[in-house]
Design a protein around this motif. Structure first.
Motif, PDB file in Angstrom:
ATOM      1  N   ARG A  52       4.586  -5.561  -7.795  1.00  0.00           N
ATOM      2  CA  ARG A  52       4.773  -4.735  -6.594  1.00  0.00           C
ATOM      3  C   ARG A  52       3.441  -4.374  -5.948  1.00  0.00           C
ATOM      4  NH1 ARG A  52       6.513  -0.538  -8.859  1.00  0.00           N
ATOM      5  NH2 ARG A  52       4.802   0.861  -8.414  1.00  0.00           N
ATOM      6  N   LEU A  53       2.472  -3.963  -6.770  1.00  0.00           N
ATOM      7  CA  LEU A  53       1.184  -3.540  -6.235  1.00  0.00           C
ATOM      8  C   LEU A  53       0.422  -4.702  -5.600  1.00  0.00           C
ATOM      9  CD1 LEU A  53       0.051  -1.005  -8.974  1.00  0.00           C
ATOM     10  CD2 LEU A  53       0.819  -0.491  -6.647  1.00  0.00           C
ATOM     11  N   VAL A  54       0.413  -5.854  -6.249  1.00  0.00           N
ATOM     12  CA  VAL A  54      -0.290  -7.013  -5.687  1.00  0.00           C
ATOM     13  C   VAL A  54       0.369  -7.449  -4.382  1.00  0.00           C
ATOM     14  CG1 VAL A  54      -0.785  -9.469  -6.068  1.00  0.00           C
ATOM     15  CG2 VAL A  54      -1.297  -7.805  -7.855  1.00  0.00           C
ATOM     16  N   ARG A  55       1.687  -7.420  -4.353  1.00  0.00           N
ATOM     17  CA  ARG A  55       2.418  -7.765  -3.119  1.00  0.00           C
ATOM     18  C   ARG A  55       2.041  -6.794  -1.994  1.00  0.00           C
ATOM     19  NH1 ARG A  55       6.949  -8.217  -5.422  1.00  0.00           N
ATOM     20  NH2 ARG A  55       7.618  -6.070  -5.173  1.00  0.00           N
ATOM     21  N   ASN A  56       1.987  -5.513  -2.290  1.00  0.00           N
ATOM     22  CA  ASN A  56       1.618  -4.514  -1.280  1.00  0.00           C
ATOM     23  C   ASN A  56       0.152  -4.630  -0.876  1.00  0.00           C
ATOM     24  OD1 ASN A  56       4.215  -3.521  -1.347  1.00  0.00           O
ATOM     25  ND2 ASN A  56       3.727  -1.781  -2.649  1.00  0.00           N
ATOM     26  N   LEU A  57      -0.713  -4.937  -1.827  1.00  0.00           N
ATOM     27  CA  LEU A  57      -2.139  -5.045  -1.528  1.00  0.00           C
ATOM     28  C   LEU A  57      -2.447  -6.237  -0.624  1.00  0.00           C
ATOM     29  CD1 LEU A  57      -3.685  -4.109  -4.977  1.00  0.00           C
ATOM     30  CD2 LEU A  57      -4.098  -2.938  -2.800  1.00  0.00           C
ATOM     31  N   ALA A  58      -1.619  -7.257  -0.658  1.00  0.00           N
ATOM     32  CA  ALA A  58      -1.850  -8.440   0.178  1.00  0.00           C
ATOM     33  C   ALA A  58      -1.956  -8.070   1.651  1.00  0.00           C
ATOM     34  CB  ALA A  58      -0.748  -9.468  -0.043  1.00  0.00           C
ATOM     35  N   ALA A  59      -1.246  -7.035   2.072  1.00  0.00           N
ATOM     36  CA  ALA A  59      -1.271  -6.590   3.477  1.00  0.00           C
ATOM     37  C   ALA A  59      -2.399  -5.586   3.741  1.00  0.00           C
ATOM     38  CB  ALA A  59       0.069  -5.964   3.843  1.00  0.00           C
ATOM     39  N   MET A  60      -3.148  -5.209   2.710  1.00  0.00           N
ATOM     40  CA  MET A  60      -4.224  -4.220   2.812  1.00  0.00           C
ATOM     41  C   MET A  60      -3.794  -2.989   3.626  1.00  0.00           C
ATOM     42  SD  MET A  60      -6.971  -4.359   1.216  1.00  0.00           S
ATOM     43  CE  MET A  60      -7.016  -5.391  -0.199  1.00  0.00           C
ATOM     44  N   PRO A  61      -2.791  -2.268   3.115  1.00  0.00           N
ATOM     45  CA  PRO A  61      -2.339  -1.067   3.821  1.00  0.00           C
ATOM     46  C   PRO A  61      -3.397   0.032   3.782  1.00  0.00           C
ATOM     47  CG  PRO A  61      -1.347  -1.170   1.656  1.00  0.00           C
ATOM     48  CD  PRO A  61      -2.121  -2.452   1.838  1.00  0.00           C
ATOM     49  N   SER A  62      -3.155   1.086   4.507  1.00  0.00           N
ATOM     50  CA  SER A  62      -4.125   2.182   4.566  1.00  0.00           C
ATOM     51  C   SER A  62      -4.337   2.846   3.198  1.00  0.00           C
ATOM     52  CB  SER A  62      -3.679   3.229   5.584  1.00  0.00           C
ATOM     53  OG  SER A  62      -2.421   3.761   5.215  1.00  0.00           O
ATOM     54  N   ASP A  63      -3.347   2.762   2.307  1.00  0.00           N
ATOM     55  CA  ASP A  63      -3.483   3.355   0.975  1.00  0.00           C
ATOM     56  C   ASP A  63      -3.883   2.324  -0.082  1.00  0.00           C
ATOM     57  OD1 ASP A  63      -1.060   1.984   0.926  1.00  0.00           O
ATOM     58  OD2 ASP A  63      -0.018   3.551  -0.214  1.00  0.00           O
ATOM     59  N   ALA A  64      -4.513   1.221   0.342  1.00  0.00           N
ATOM     60  CA  ALA A  64      -4.900   0.159  -0.590  1.00  0.00           C
ATOM     61  C   ALA A  64      -5.802   0.674  -1.701  1.00  0.00           C
ATOM     62  CB  ALA A  64      -5.573  -0.983   0.160  1.00  0.00           C
ATOM     63  N   GLY A  65      -6.707   1.582  -1.382  1.00  0.00           N
ATOM     64  CA  GLY A  65      -7.597   2.135  -2.407  1.00  0.00           C
ATOM     65  C   GLY A  65      -6.829   2.832  -3.519  1.00  0.00           C
ATOM     66  N   ALA A  66      -5.827   3.596  -3.150  1.00  0.00           N
ATOM     67  CA  ALA A  66      -5.008   4.290  -4.153  1.00  0.00           C
ATOM     68  C   ALA A  66      -4.172   3.296  -4.956  1.00  0.00           C
ATOM     69  CB  ALA A  66      -4.102   5.315  -3.477  1.00  0.00           C
ATOM     70  N   LEU A  67      -3.652   2.273  -4.293  1.00  0.00           N
ATOM     71  CA  LEU A  67      -2.833   1.266  -4.985  1.00  0.00           C
ATOM     72  C   LEU A  67      -3.665   0.517  -6.027  1.00  0.00           C
ATOM     73  CD1 LEU A  67      -0.810  -0.248  -1.996  1.00  0.00           C
ATOM     74  CD2 LEU A  67      -0.041   1.457  -3.670  1.00  0.00           C
TER      75      LEU A  67
END
Length: 125
Positions: A52-67
């Motif tokens: 889940r985290l790697v999938r979300n990080l692929a888009a580099m969301p604003s909360d990427a640092g926290a993820l």
């Protein structure tokens, strides 16, 4: 006054250098106090969380640092030190506002190797 000593159960220290594989299973065993059921549970949770985290990080969301910080901590807890190190590098890139693509690719590869090792262990269980 006499010295009174009590016997304390000995617990081995972590190795000076982690296991070379994607998961340091000795570290995991220490963290779960040797409970195979807990080991399976945390490995299963890491499989779901890391995907889940790697999938979300692929888009580099604003909360990427926290993820990525969350992934780093989870990886360290189970002995996935290559994932934790790659996550730390990505975290530094995010903080430094540099191009994250190389660090993200490195993290993705480390997570895939850890996930493959975990899946192999869970299949044997």
């Amino acid at each position: 006054m006499p010295l009174h000593l009590e016997r304390v159960e000995w617990m081995p220290s972590p190795p000076l250098a982690p296991d070379d594989g994607p998961i340091d299973f000795e570290h995991l065993q220490r963290m779960t106090l040797g409970d195979a059921g807990i080991e399976q549970e945390v490995l299963t949770m890491f499989l779901a969380q890391s995907a889940r985290l790697v999938r979300n990080l692929a888009a580099m969301p604003s909360d990427a640092g926290a993820l990525v910080h969350t992934l780093k901590g989870s990886a360290r807890a189970i002995g996935a030190f290559a994932v934790a190190d790659a996550a730390a590098r990505l975290e530094a890139v995010i903080t430094g506002r540099s191009d994250p693509s190389a660090a993200l690719a490195e993290l993705d590869e480390a997570v895939e190797q850890a996930r493959a090792a975990i899946e192999a262990v869970l299949r044997r269980s």
